[in-house]
Design an enzyme around this catalytic site. Sequence first.
Site, PDB file in Angstrom:
ATOM      1  N   LEU A   1       4.493   9.817   6.817  1.00 54.73           N
ATOM      2  CA  LEU A   1       3.587   9.652   7.951  1.00 54.73           C
ATOM      3  C   LEU A   1       2.477   8.647   7.657  1.00 54.73           C
ATOM      4  O   LEU A   1       1.322   8.849   8.016  1.00 54.73           O
ATOM      5  CB  LEU A   1       2.989  10.998   8.376  1.00 54.73           C
ATOM      6  CG  LEU A   1       3.989  12.059   8.862  1.00 54.73           C
ATOM      7  CD1 LEU A   1       3.270  13.360   9.165  1.00 54.73           C
ATOM      8  CD2 LEU A   1       4.744  11.571  10.083  1.00 54.73           C
ATOM      9  N   CYS A   2       2.851   7.562   6.961  1.00 52.87           N
ATOM     10  CA  CYS A   2       1.866   6.516   6.656  1.00 52.87           C
ATOM     11  C   CYS A   2       2.459   5.138   6.937  1.00 52.87           C
ATOM     12  O   CYS A   2       2.247   4.186   6.184  1.00 52.87           O
ATOM     13  CB  CYS A   2       1.377   6.619   5.216  1.00 52.87           C
ATOM     14  SG  CYS A   2       2.656   6.847   3.980  1.00 52.87           S
ATOM     15  N   GLY A   3       3.230   5.055   8.018  1.00 52.68           N
ATOM     16  CA  GLY A   3       3.787   3.773   8.420  1.00 52.68           C
ATOM     17  C   GLY A   3       4.803   3.244   7.429  1.00 52.68           C
ATOM     18  O   GLY A   3       5.619   3.988   6.881  1.00 52.68           O
TER      19      GLY A   3
END
Length: 292
Positions: A88-90
Amino acid sequence: MASLKEVKERIQSVSSTQQITKAMKMVAAAKLRRAQDRIVQLRPYSEKLAALLANVSSGNNEEGMNTYSEEREVRRVLIVPVSSDRGLCGAFNSNVVKACRRLIESDELQGKEVEVLPIGKKSYDNFRKKGYPMVNDFYEVFGDLTFDNVREAAEYAMNSYAEGKYDKVYLVYNEFKNVATQIVQTEQFLPIVEIEQDETVNTGIDYIYEPSKDFIVEELIPKSLKIQFYKAVLESNASEHGARMTAMGKATDNAAELLKELKLTYNRTRQAAITKEILEIVGGAEALASAS
């Protein structure tokens, strides 16, 4: 057209997701401040130590600084990809993995034996699935990110290089620039890369060495390498929180846009249902009037 119940359920689902992403953005922002403070405080020390080392070790190039600067035929290579423990951090983690693959597939490493020392669960999971030979003793350092824990991984790479197990060691990590910008860096960790100095500028400083210059250099080099390794991990840690903060911010904004569209769809569906009911009532009333 979807029913009112389906649209309402989707609105509730998107609202819950928006609350989660907003909370994750706030948590990432809080963690980013602490991580950013750590790397900002370490950078001047790391840069000064590297400059001091380059100055002290200058003039000894014909003999080589020590074991860690020894150039030899490259047969076995160790790559240290620094990722995160969570997603969930690109594209934060995928960028590191892609940079590692480009390095492995480069002309320089063609035909060489490559081993991976992952830092972070995401890089560990990725390279384990791909079947790469791995050193899997240090990938959980982010569970307790301290210099002592990171130093163990650095010492393993340094000792293995000194013993001849590896002929080159690379670090692949995200360098922190700001919240929205993280730059993937591929650095040669070992052997030590000689720093080119401008011959027209006299940067030499006359030091007094106690007990001796050789002893100082032998003490500085391992310490500088461990600091360099620790700095790469801290850069990645700050970059992770910045990337997650940006990704969750965009996800929150997208959820807000989707909610607007869903609410508009809900109102249109509700209006269509009411209009339909009115038309049915009017039609029934006209039918009764005609019958009477």
